[in-house]
Design a protein around this motif. Sequence first.
Motif, PDB file in Angstrom:
ATOM      1  N   LEU A   5     -15.606 -12.450  30.839  1.00  0.00           N
ATOM      2  CA  LEU A   5     -15.325 -13.876  31.007  1.00  0.00           C
ATOM      3  C   LEU A   5     -13.851 -14.182  30.794  1.00  0.00           C
ATOM      4  CD1 LEU A   5     -18.270 -15.714  29.209  1.00  0.00           C
ATOM      5  CD2 LEU A   5     -17.931 -15.371  31.651  1.00  0.00           C
ATOM      6  N   TYR A  17      -2.287 -19.342  28.222  1.00  0.00           N
ATOM      7  CA  TYR A  17      -3.732 -19.145  28.142  1.00  0.00           C
ATOM      8  C   TYR A  17      -4.055 -17.824  27.460  1.00  0.00           C
ATOM      9  CZ  TYR A  17      -8.630 -18.788  29.290  1.00  0.00           C
ATOM     10  OH  TYR A  17      -9.989 -18.659  29.200  1.00  0.00           O
ATOM     11  N   ALA A  59      -8.628 -16.250  37.344  1.00  0.00           N
ATOM     12  CA  ALA A  59      -8.915 -17.466  38.104  1.00  0.00           C
ATOM     13  C   ALA A  59      -7.780 -18.471  37.922  1.00  0.00           C
ATOM     14  CB  ALA A  59     -10.233 -18.081  37.641  1.00  0.00           C
ATOM     15  N   LEU A  60      -7.294 -18.590  36.697  1.00  0.00           N
ATOM     16  CA  LEU A  60      -6.185 -19.496  36.426  1.00  0.00           C
ATOM     17  C   LEU A  60      -4.956 -19.091  37.238  1.00  0.00           C
ATOM     18  CD1 LEU A  60      -4.970 -21.793  34.734  1.00  0.00           C
ATOM     19  CD2 LEU A  60      -4.434 -20.124  32.988  1.00  0.00           C
ATOM     20  N   PHE A 114     -18.330 -10.971  27.239  1.00  0.00           N
ATOM     21  CA  PHE A 114     -17.337 -11.998  26.917  1.00  0.00           C
ATOM     22  C   PHE A 114     -15.951 -11.591  27.383  1.00  0.00           C
ATOM     23  CE2 PHE A 114     -20.482 -14.369  25.420  1.00  0.00           C
ATOM     24  CZ  PHE A 114     -20.857 -14.318  24.091  1.00  0.00           C
ATOM     25  N   ALA A 141     -11.461 -15.657  33.607  1.00  0.00           N
ATOM     26  CA  ALA A 141     -10.803 -16.951  33.442  1.00  0.00           C
ATOM     27  C   ALA A 141      -9.298 -16.807  33.656  1.00  0.00           C
ATOM     28  CB  ALA A 141     -11.088 -17.514  32.051  1.00  0.00           C
ATOM     29  N   ALA A 152      -6.308 -17.261  24.209  1.00  0.00           N
ATOM     30  CA  ALA A 152      -7.474 -16.388  24.310  1.00  0.00           C
ATOM     31  C   ALA A 152      -7.409 -15.304  23.237  1.00  0.00           C
ATOM     32  CB  ALA A 152      -7.548 -15.754  25.702  1.00  0.00           C
ATOM     33  N   SER A 206      -4.787 -17.471  39.981  1.00  0.00           N
ATOM     34  CA  SER A 206      -4.938 -17.642  41.422  1.00  0.00           C
ATOM     35  C   SER A 206      -4.812 -19.099  41.827  1.00  0.00           C
ATOM     36  CB  SER A 206      -6.293 -17.088  41.876  1.00  0.00           C
ATOM     37  OG  SER A 206      -7.318 -17.903  41.372  1.00  0.00           O
ATOM     38  N   ALA A 207      -4.820 -20.007  40.856  1.00  0.00           N
ATOM     39  CA  ALA A 207      -4.748 -21.432  41.181  1.00  0.00           C
ATOM     40  C   ALA A 207      -3.337 -21.996  41.054  1.00  0.00           C
ATOM     41  CB  ALA A 207      -5.698 -22.227  40.284  1.00  0.00           C
TER      42      ALA A 207
END
Lengths: 224, 215, 216
Positions: B115, B140, B122-123, B112, B119, B144, B125-126
Amino acid sequence: MPTEASSSPAAVWAILRKECRSEWRTRYGLNAALLFAVTSLTSVSFAVGRLGDRPDVLAALLWVVLLFAALASLSHTFVREVEGRTMTLLRLVASPTAIATGKLLFNLLFLAVIELVTVPLFLILMGAPTPSWGPFLGVLVLGSLALGTGATLVGAIIAQTRGRAALFAGVSFPILLPVVAAAVSATRAQWSGGSVAVELRLLAAYGVALLAASLMLYDHLWED
Amino acid sequence: MILRGLLLLWIAAWIVAAFLWAPLVPVLGPTTRVLYFHIPSAWVTVLALGWSMVHSVLYLRSRNLEHDHQAAAAAEIGLLFCVAATISGSLWAKAMWGAYWNWDPRETSIFFLLLVYGAYLALRSAIDQPERRARLSAVYSAIAFVSVPFLVFVVPRIYFTLHPDPLINTRGKIDMDPRIRVVFFALLAGFTALFFWVQSVRVRVARLERRAEER
Amino acid sequence: MSAAAAAVEARDLIHRYGARRVLEHLAFEFAAPGVVAIRGSNGAGKSTLLKIVAGLLRPSAGALSVQIDGRDTPPLARHRWIGYAAPDLSFYPEFSAGENLVFAAETRGLDAPPRAAQRALEQVGLASRSNDRVAALSSGMLQRLRLAFALLADPPVLLLDEPGSHLDEAGRAMLTDLVGKRRTTHLVMIATNDEREGALADRSVELAGRGLGDPA
């Protein structure tokens, strides 16, 4: 001369009504979500048939379908504002907390409508044993509240990124996983005659924690 | 420069000691040595996550990009250590119980965390704009923070009420011979220092990148 | 509302978009009443400055405060005292012009939102188009709708970014009238390159990329 009442509850209510009216006019979100839920449900039912004797699998499948339906639809309320470039308008009439709360309430309503269609269909198609309605509905309600709260905050975040909807599932998964785990466990327990008290308390605690954190974080969502 | 060399020597020396000097734990046999690597990795994973989350909150309060550099660097390094912990744990599980993955509570927890790290990165990098990236990833990270206790402590327990497993897991009960304890804590300290060193380098790079951009 | 004493003050204001510096060490102070023109070539930061004043954008560094009756207004709540119209202000296409304004008025907590919306539309000459879907409006009418939106709550501070764009002669006359009526009671800031719009102002700030803004 126009005067202003204390803005927040009025703003939240106005935004909620706007979302509902907007959804009613275009209806594309609700149609897509319902179609998605029914399609996944049909695929599952077609593949595995009736599972009346497997409450564990039933519980898992129910929440997988609901999770996927949520992931397919709960970010739209923010993504539509960003893509329609109406965020500026919104930010000029309401505080970030009012905006996010209004959309949270809309998402919860949206989820409720989807579940109203999906859950009975699920119970019938999958040949599920009769639920213990009290615990079953308790899990559904508390689980949906937590799911909606988590998904709304993450939806607001990813709407401002490149990749948006594609990112939504992966980024929200760690946040939503505790809800799904507890909900599956409780749903299975209520079919096996066990107690759901622990999971219900967990769902409630997690939902409240998510909501409290969200209310503190909404103000940081939009600054450019 | 000297400190760096000393740190690497320290770690190298204690790794050698782990093989040549510390005894084996009877129940673990030759796989004993994994614990010197696996547990410190898991520890750094958690340390890095905490470091990242604290700096995320600090960023939200001050809007100082320094905190964002700290949070992002810690997340990148934490991810590496998390992968290391996951793989070493998996190999250990295979050697001990014959299966690479069991959804055993600790395996589940480390997965977990993987994960969450994934996440978060990934966030990031966007999002292209530095301030928006810092702000949204910090938000975030903060949410989290609420999820992590539930993911690490509660969910594995739920899994176990759903799948009570006859597999006996004695990993928690290692009776540590003093030599084992020495090597273990030495490497724990070494890994922690390694994290802070790599972290400081990564943050310096981020700072230089930003300064170059702003010129 | 219009009688409120408004002041906008910038201190060492800096804003960057990544590597590009758009506002640099900007400083000024403007108090109501009056009309201020924010001038500068394309990309000099006029729109950016208005966004910061409106509370839509947090500046990279420095301070910008908007004071109403001597009290500072926090950026997240600033919408209560400012009216903003800019080219990137879009409306909900599934609603009519009137519905968009009624929604805005309701959310702002104004009394009698339909009446406020109607009054705003009348001021910009769009009353007859109240029931038209936004998607059906021409660019000129859309611009009038933006001005109506800015005027909706009769705010003490008006922030207008290129307000005359897409307007025909009648529209420009309406704009001149609008600004003129508020010259002695409100603070109006107009970001523009257009001389006609600039002529409405009695003060100005020149944005030149690198350099200080110089209140005239």
